[in-house]
Design a protein around this motif. Structure first.
Motif, PDB file in Angstrom:
ATOM      1  N   PRO A 244      44.256  17.919 -24.746  1.00  0.00           N
ATOM      2  CA  PRO A 244      44.646  17.158 -23.607  1.00  0.00           C
ATOM      3  C   PRO A 244      43.604  15.980 -23.047  1.00  0.00           C
ATOM      4  CG  PRO A 244      43.813  19.309 -23.212  1.00  0.00           C
ATOM      5  CD  PRO A 244      43.804  19.249 -24.460  1.00  0.00           C
ATOM      6  N   GLU A 245      42.343  16.201 -23.834  1.00  0.00           N
ATOM      7  CA  GLU A 245      41.449  15.126 -23.387  1.00  0.00           C
ATOM      8  C   GLU A 245      41.619  13.665 -24.167  1.00  0.00           C
ATOM      9  OE1 GLU A 245      38.067  13.523 -21.362  1.00  0.00           O
ATOM     10  OE2 GLU A 245      38.720  15.626 -21.493  1.00  0.00           O
ATOM     11  N   LEU A 246      42.409  13.891 -25.160  1.00  0.00           N
ATOM     12  CA  LEU A 246      42.945  12.640 -25.813  1.00  0.00           C
ATOM     13  C   LEU A 246      43.636  11.689 -24.634  1.00  0.00           C
ATOM     14  CD1 LEU A 246      43.498  10.702 -28.482  1.00  0.00           C
ATOM     15  CD2 LEU A 246      45.226  12.306 -28.773  1.00  0.00           C
ATOM     16  N   TYR A 247      44.503  12.416 -23.830  1.00  0.00           N
ATOM     17  CA  TYR A 247      45.060  11.452 -22.966  1.00  0.00           C
ATOM     18  C   TYR A 247      44.774  11.247 -21.663  1.00  0.00           C
ATOM     19  CZ  TYR A 247      48.139  13.599 -26.443  1.00  0.00           C
ATOM     20  OH  TYR A 247      48.530  14.019 -27.733  1.00  0.00           O
ATOM     21  N   ALA A 248      43.339  11.922 -21.358  1.00  0.00           N
ATOM     22  CA  ALA A 248      42.644  11.617 -20.252  1.00  0.00           C
ATOM     23  C   ALA A 248      41.632  10.520 -20.426  1.00  0.00           C
ATOM     24  CB  ALA A 248      41.982  12.888 -19.841  1.00  0.00           C
ATOM     25  N   THR A 249      40.968  10.530 -21.639  1.00  0.00           N
ATOM     26  CA  THR A 249      39.988   9.563 -21.769  1.00  0.00           C
ATOM     27  C   THR A 249      40.108   8.668 -23.038  1.00  0.00           C
ATOM     28  OG1 THR A 249      38.514  11.270 -22.803  1.00  0.00           O
ATOM     29  CG2 THR A 249      38.122  10.777 -20.359  1.00  0.00           C
ATOM     30  N   GLY A 250      41.043   9.247 -24.050  1.00  0.00           N
ATOM     31  CA  GLY A 250      41.269   8.503 -25.044  1.00  0.00           C
ATOM     32  C   GLY A 250      42.309   7.456 -25.483  1.00  0.00           C
ATOM     33  N   ASP A 251      42.864   7.302 -26.358  1.00  0.00           N
ATOM     34  CA  ASP A 251      43.984   6.380 -26.638  1.00  0.00           C
ATOM     35  C   ASP A 251      44.914   6.792 -27.880  1.00  0.00           C
ATOM     36  OD1 ASP A 251      45.837   4.239 -26.585  1.00  0.00           O
ATOM     37  OD2 ASP A 251      43.948   2.878 -26.857  1.00  0.00           O
ATOM     38  N   PRO A 252      46.064   7.503 -27.398  1.00  0.00           N
ATOM     39  CA  PRO A 252      46.932   7.743 -28.610  1.00  0.00           C
ATOM     40  C   PRO A 252      47.884   6.655 -29.250  1.00  0.00           C
ATOM     41  CG  PRO A 252      47.974   8.500 -26.673  1.00  0.00           C
ATOM     42  CD  PRO A 252      46.619   7.962 -26.319  1.00  0.00           C
ATOM     43  N   HIS A 253      47.908   5.773 -28.667  1.00  0.00           N
ATOM     44  CA  HIS A 253      48.822   4.496 -29.103  1.00  0.00           C
ATOM     45  C   HIS A 253      48.245   4.122 -30.439  1.00  0.00           C
ATOM     46  CE1 HIS A 253      51.701   4.369 -25.855  1.00  0.00           C
ATOM     47  NE2 HIS A 253      50.491   4.599 -24.901  1.00  0.00           N
ATOM     48  N   PRO A 254      47.152   3.799 -30.722  1.00  0.00           N
ATOM     49  CA  PRO A 254      46.622   3.386 -31.991  1.00  0.00           C
ATOM     50  C   PRO A 254      47.051   4.459 -33.288  1.00  0.00           C
ATOM     51  CG  PRO A 254      44.969   2.711 -30.634  1.00  0.00           C
ATOM     52  CD  PRO A 254      45.853   3.780 -29.865  1.00  0.00           C
TER      53      PRO A 254
END
Length: 432
Positions: free
Chosen positions: A22-32
């Motif tokens: 879930p941290e990916l969607y809080a502080t990261g960026d899944p679009h790339p």
């Protein structure tokens, strides 16, 4: 979740992708990552440290295939990553966790009370709520759109279900806690304690509501009287479906609002294209739904060996369809990383697709049209007043804080003051 525009095809190490975190969607960026997966690995498998695994699909066609074809991909074993690897206790009891014909027996009666025609009489009440929601903009001070919007769905869904207004803030907190149990603002207890606690409190609440009430002309009363294929619903079925209906409203509408306004801010030439024409506002709302994609994923289990994009999928395998990726698929959307308020066609899957297409979509669209119809009439332009904070959740692409200011159109401040005179503010979330 950040709504970013990747520059070129990312050179991502797809063996290290962790879409469960879930941290990916809080502080990261899944679009790339999703862009790379659509091009290089349309079916990508991930195994968690505890041995559980799932296959991710990111292309629009594959997402539609997984969500539409219940003969190949079942919902009965669970539809969210939060229960990966264990059978869903709501299987064949909750509409969202069932397949036809069980699903059909529950859905058909609900379609009649949640249709556009059935909800038309509620539009004036929703507009009144919208004016109360927007009233703080008249002060010209920074206003947290995400915090204010979090309580918005309860003002129509809670009312439709006949839930006491005093309970709305706590129900909003609990439903957010159920989809973001690791977010420090709403949960973050160890060993999934937040998720279990939220489920327990919500199920207990709805059981009490169902057992305490007599004949009532509201949605919970309708579920009690409903004919589900020749029989009434049992208590556990009513409770599960009350939970599902409220969860769907509370985790979709607020984040569609925030995502749409973020689109207006990030693409400043788009909002001025709205001139008050309801049809143009409707197109902009659909683009906001595509852009925000509030429901980030849905999960299914393969019923038999099959394939997606030419890749084999094994019987019994969990398959996760990423809606946020499907809604940026270059194969379907021209210039998919551009927020275009006049986009047409717009084959987004923000509400899912197939037999499980969100039963509450008409209510969400009625509410969003009421809100943005007022916004276009009252607001000249939005400005950011601080960085947004994103929800820590792999299911909801949400925003938990989004400070903005607004330039109002001439006379809008007086109109808001007049419209809200004598009306109290919307209930706020309780402090945790």
């Amino acid at each position: 979740m950040r709504l970013t525009v990747p520059s070129g095809l990312p050179d991502a190490d797809l063996t290290a992708v962790d879409l469960f975190d879930p941290e990916l969607y809080a502080t990261g960026d899944p679009h790339p990552l999703w862009l790379a997966m659509r091009e290089r690995a349309p079916v990508l498998r991930q195994t968690l440290p505890d041995g559980r695994g799932f296959a991710s699909v990111t292309r629009h066609a594959d997402v539609r295939a997984v969500l539409r074809d219940h003969t190949r991909f079942t919902s009965r074993r669970g539809t969210l990553l939060s229960i990966l690897g264990s059978d869903d206790p709501a299987g064949d009891k909750m509409m969202a966790a069932s397949d036809p014909p069980v699903h059909t027996r529950m859905r058909l009666p609900l379609n009649s009370v949640l249709s556009f025609a059935a909800l038309r009489s509620r539009e004036p009440g929703i507009r009144d709520v919208v004016r109360r929601l927007l009233a703080p903009l008249a002060a010209g001070e920074p206003w947290d759109l995400a915090v204010a919007g979090a309580g918005f769905p309860m003002a129509f869904t809670g009312a439709l279900m006949g839930l006491p207004e005093a309970d709305w803030p706590e129900l909003t907190r609990l439903t957010t806690m159920a989809v973001a149990p690791q977010d420090p603002m709403f949960g973050a207890e160890a060993d999934d304690g937040s998720l279990v606690a939220a489920h327990h409190e919500l199920f207990e609440y709805f059981a009490g509501q169902v057992q305490a009430r007599g004949e009532r002309d509201d949605l919970v009363g309708f579920l009690k009287r409903m004919d589900a294929g020749g029989r009434p619903l049992r208590l556990d079925e009513i409770v599960y479906n009350c939970y599902s209906l409220l969860l769907g409203a509370n985790v979709t509408t607020p984040h569609a609002i925030a995502g749409t306004v973020q689109g207006f801010i990030d693409f400043p030439d788009e909002y001025p294209r709205l001139d008050g024409d309801p049809d143009r506002t409707t197109l902009a709302i659909e683009e906001g739904l595509r852009w925000a994609s509030p429901a980030n994923h849905f999960m299914r289990y393969a019923v038999a060996d099959t394939e997606l994009s030419g890749e084999p999928v094994r019987a019994g395998e969990a398959v996760v369809a990423w809606l946020g990726s499907a809604n940026r698929d270059e194969r379907v959307f021209d210039d998919p990383y551009r927020f275009d308020v006049a986009r047409r066609p717009n084959r987004h899957v923000a509400f899912g697709t197939g037999v499980h297409y969100c039963v509450g979509a008409p209510l969400a669209r009625v509410a969003l049209r009421s809100l943005f119809g007022e916004v276009v009439d009252l607001v000249e332009r939005f400005h950011p007043a601080g960085p947004p904070e994103h929800l820590k959740s792999n299911f909801v692409a949400g925003v938990r804080s989004m400070p903005v200011t607004a330039e109002l159109r001439p006379g809008a401040a007086d109109l808001l003051a007049t419209a809200t005179a004598g009306a109290g503010p919307l209930p706020e979330l309780p402090a945790r």
